[in-house]
Design an enzyme around this catalytic site. Structure first.
Site, PDB file in Angstrom:
ATOM      1  N   LYS A  28     -30.612   3.134  75.332  1.00  0.00           N
ATOM      2  CA  LYS A  28     -29.299   3.210  75.765  1.00  0.00           C
ATOM      3  C   LYS A  28     -28.402   2.004  75.032  1.00  0.00           C
ATOM      4  CE  LYS A  28     -27.997   2.396  80.352  1.00  0.00           C
ATOM      5  NZ  LYS A  28     -27.063   1.551  80.233  1.00  0.00           N
ATOM      6  N   ARG A  33     -24.822   0.389  70.724  1.00  0.00           N
ATOM      7  CA  ARG A  33     -24.334  -0.591  69.558  1.00  0.00           C
ATOM      8  C   ARG A  33     -24.308   0.275  68.320  1.00  0.00           C
ATOM      9  NH1 ARG A  33     -26.805  -3.350  73.380  1.00  0.00           N
ATOM     10  NH2 ARG A  33     -26.522  -5.530  73.879  1.00  0.00           N
ATOM     11  N   GLY A 101     -21.378  -0.509  82.045  1.00  0.00           N
ATOM     12  CA  GLY A 101     -21.207  -1.857  81.777  1.00  0.00           C
ATOM     13  C   GLY A 101     -21.251  -2.514  80.506  1.00  0.00           C
ATOM     14  N   ARG A 129     -17.954  -4.783  89.521  1.00  0.00           N
ATOM     15  CA  ARG A 129     -18.758  -5.691  88.478  1.00  0.00           C
ATOM     16  C   ARG A 129     -17.799  -6.858  87.906  1.00  0.00           C
ATOM     17  NH1 ARG A 129     -23.266  -2.486  85.303  1.00  0.00           N
ATOM     18  NH2 ARG A 129     -23.758  -4.404  85.036  1.00  0.00           N
ATOM     19  N   SER A 174     -27.460 -13.030  79.912  1.00  0.00           N
ATOM     20  CA  SER A 174     -26.897 -11.825  79.865  1.00  0.00           C
ATOM     21  C   SER A 174     -26.681 -11.358  78.314  1.00  0.00           C
ATOM     22  CB  SER A 174     -25.553 -11.765  80.606  1.00  0.00           C
ATOM     23  OG  SER A 174     -24.795 -10.704  80.087  1.00  0.00           O
ATOM     24  N   ASP A 327     -33.685  -4.654  84.059  1.00  0.00           N
ATOM     25  CA  ASP A 327     -33.374  -3.283  84.689  1.00  0.00           C
ATOM     26  C   ASP A 327     -34.576  -2.420  85.255  1.00  0.00           C
ATOM     27  OD1 ASP A 327     -30.924  -3.276  83.702  1.00  0.00           O
ATOM     28  OD2 ASP A 327     -31.216  -2.327  81.727  1.00  0.00           O
ATOM     29  N   LYS A 354     -25.506  -5.774  89.209  1.00  0.00           N
ATOM     30  CA  LYS A 354     -25.982  -4.399  88.253  1.00  0.00           C
ATOM     31  C   LYS A 354     -24.955  -3.388  88.823  1.00  0.00           C
ATOM     32  CE  LYS A 354     -28.476  -6.668  85.512  1.00  0.00           C
ATOM     33  NZ  LYS A 354     -28.171  -6.723  84.089  1.00  0.00           N
ATOM     34  N   ARG A 358     -28.585  -4.491  93.332  1.00  0.00           N
ATOM     35  CA  ARG A 358     -30.006  -3.735  93.285  1.00  0.00           C
ATOM     36  C   ARG A 358     -30.922  -4.722  94.379  1.00  0.00           C
ATOM     37  NH1 ARG A 358     -30.435  -2.245  86.874  1.00  0.00           N
ATOM     38  NH2 ARG A 358     -29.100  -0.238  87.334  1.00  0.00           N
TER      39      ARG A 358
HETATM   40  C1  S3P Z   1     -27.710  -4.615  78.390  1.00  0.00           C
HETATM   41  C2  S3P Z   1     -27.940  -5.702  78.918  1.00  0.00           C
HETATM   42  C3  S3P Z   1     -28.521  -5.872  80.361  1.00  0.00           C
HETATM   43  C4  S3P Z   1     -28.839  -4.752  81.033  1.00  0.00           C
HETATM   44  C5  S3P Z   1     -27.850  -3.420  80.747  1.00  0.00           C
HETATM   45  C6  S3P Z   1     -28.110  -3.293  79.119  1.00  0.00           C
HETATM   46  C7  S3P Z   1     -27.266  -4.419  77.178  1.00  0.00           C
HETATM   47  O1  S3P Z   1     -27.221  -6.275  81.183  1.00  0.00           O
HETATM   48  O2  S3P Z   1     -28.983  -4.864  82.297  1.00  0.00           O
HETATM   49  O3  S3P Z   1     -28.562  -2.515  81.272  1.00  0.00           O
HETATM   50  O4  S3P Z   1     -27.445  -3.297  76.603  1.00  0.00           O
HETATM   51  O5  S3P Z   1     -26.976  -5.652  76.487  1.00  0.00           O
HETATM   52  P1  S3P Z   1     -26.879  -7.931  81.266  1.00  0.00           P
HETATM   53  O6  S3P Z   1     -26.560  -8.615  79.875  1.00  0.00           O
HETATM   54  O7  S3P Z   1     -25.489  -7.842  82.223  1.00  0.00           O
HETATM   55  O8  S3P Z   1     -28.159  -8.693  81.971  1.00  0.00           O
END
Ligand code: S3P
Length: 451
Positions: A28, A33, A101, A129, A174, A327, A354, A358
């Site tokens: 994902k 990206r 997100g 969020r 993050s 995750d 999240k 969670r």
């Molecule tokens: C992600 C970063 C993580 C992860 C999300 C995917 C990403 O979130 O939990 O499922 O693709 O950059 P955070 O950056 O909020 O930790």
């Protein structure tokens, strides 16, 4: 795009041994990206193995809204005809990111330094969020932001006319925040620097380098990652192959560990070191997991994961490992329920922000199924080895990983486990129930798979 109107409960009951070789859908994080960077390059990017889930399709629509042409080809690959960094168009309507997100935070980064206005909405989960973590650095770069309650969606931004490159120390571990700042830095003149005290997934850095950006990563004296990006590069289109998502592979891996007699191989999984914390943890718990056919593909380590049913023991997961398995805690909690002794997971306060809270959702789900646990503000302890577990209904709170984790629990518990809404699984893993069926497990109510 938004869930909630018609919930589709799903139930998983005890399964015979799970057996077979499967492939889970594409990663994902890399899929989001690939669409974004393809849109920012001039020319045609081709992507094979793109995850076709609601989250990723929301990002595809967002990139179309700012001028990219994205099409699925007859062979299943996607082409992205990019419009080019600095040339994005103002979207004609509100951009709906559904549950995504990563999609919304990274897109706000990209648009935050383009001289255009945009409004973002999401489903009930995404609207809860925190977005301030992205708005703060974007404001420093010159973006105007108006948001509900200051840091929630819906939010409108007016991108900076004269963006400022900044040096930003990410206050929470993050990858989304790091990436939003770097993507904003793409269209700022000069050098944008992100300091990351705790390393998180590095797909943005690696893929930007692959698209031709000048980006460097070093460690400072304190051991923090320092990422420097030279602004206004000319991004060059790429041919990309998206490997299988380790966060999706986590479900059949844990299922195979806890269903007696199981022997499962999940092929072609991304093994980026910032994503393999769950595998490391499960092996420490005594899991019989082997990595086969390890290879390099598109600049990433990839391999097949062979798992057999195992006797697990509880451990303490080092808190500094959290970003590499952030995750995967919900499904680790399920594995922990079948371990001997306690599994302690400290330093996981990020789980509260999240797709759902969670920590609370997992604790309530475990309790509903007779599994004792202790929930602290930033930690969870699961007490393994309880008898007569299962039989509960779990509230998923629009969280795909809560739904999938507790269905995995049902495959090995004494009584079936129901989740109140399986439709949310389409967020990240639309083939979840059919892949489990291939392994020999029945998850009923699977008409919701197409939802
Ligand atoms: C992600 C970063 C993580 C992860 C999300 C995917 C990403 O979130 O939990 O499922 O693709 O950059 P955070 O950056 O909020 O930790």
């Amino acid at each position: 795009m938004s869930h909630g109107s018609t919930p589709h409960p799903l139930t998983a009951g005890q399964a015979g041994p799970l057996a077979g070789t499967i492939r889970v859908p594409g990663d994902k994080s890399i899929s989001h990206r690939a669409l974004m960077f393809g849109a920012l390059a001039v020319g045609r990017t081709t992507v094979t193995g793109l995850l076709e889930s609601e989250d990723v399709l929301a990002t595809a629509n967002a990139m179309r809204a700012v001028g990219a042409t994205i099409e699925k080809q007859a062979d299943g690959s996607y082409t992205i005809d990019g419009i080019g960094l600095g040339s994005l168009l103002e979207p004609e309507s509100v951009i709906d990111f559904g549950n995504a997100g990563t999609g919304v935070r990274l897109t706000m980064g990209i648009l935050g330094t383009h001289d255009i206005a945009a409004t973002f909405v999401g489903d009930a989960s995404l609207s809860k969020r925190p977005m301030g973590r992205v708005f703060d650095p974007l404001r420093q770069m010159g973006t105007n932001v108006i948001a509900r309650s200051g840091d929630r969606l819906p939010a409108s931004i007016r991108g900076a006319r004269q963006p400022l490159p900044i040096t930003y120390r990410v206050p929470v571990p993050s990858a989304q925040v790091k990436s939003a700042v770097l993507l904003a830095g793409l269209n700022a003149p000069g050098e944008t620097t992100v300091i990351e005290p705790i390393a998180t997934r590095d797909h943005t850095e690696k893929m930007l380098a692959g698209f031709g950006a000048e980006i460097s990563v070093t460690l400072n004296e304190a051991g923090e990652r320092v990422i420097r990006l030279k602004g206004q590069p000319e991004l060059k289109p790429q041919d990309l192959e998206v490997p299988g998502d380790p966060s999706s592979a986590a479900f059949p891996i844990v299922a195979a560990l806890i269903v007696p007699g199981s022997d499962v191989t999940v092929e072609n999984i991304l093994l980026n070191e910032h994503r393999t914390g769950l595998i490391t943890t499960l092996i420490e718990m005594g899991a019989d997991i082997e990595i086969l056919n390890e290879r390099s593909a598109g600049g990433e380590r990839v391999g097949d994961i062979h798992v057999r049913h195992s006797k697990l023991k509880g451990i303490t997961v080092p808190p500094n490992r959290a970003p590499s398995m952030i995750d995967e805690y919900p499904v680790l909690a399920v594995a922990a329920a079948f371990a001997e002794g306690d599994t302690h997971m400290p330093g996981v306060e990020e789980l509260r922000v999240k797709e759902s809270d969670r920590l609370a959702a997992v604790a309530r789900g475990l309790e509903a199924n007779g599994i004792p646990c202790i929930e602290a503000e930033d930690a969870l302890t699961v007490k393994g080895g309880a008898n007569a577990i299962g039989g509960g209904t779990v509230v998923t709170h629009l969280d795909h990983r809560i739904a999938m984790s507790f269905l995995v629990l049902g495959l090995a518990s004494g009584k079936p486990v129901t989740v109140d809404d399986g439709a949310v699984i389409a967020t990240s893993f639309p083939t979840f129930t059919s892949l489990f069926a291939e392994l020999g497990a029945t998850i009923s109510g699977s008409e919701s798979e197409a939802a």
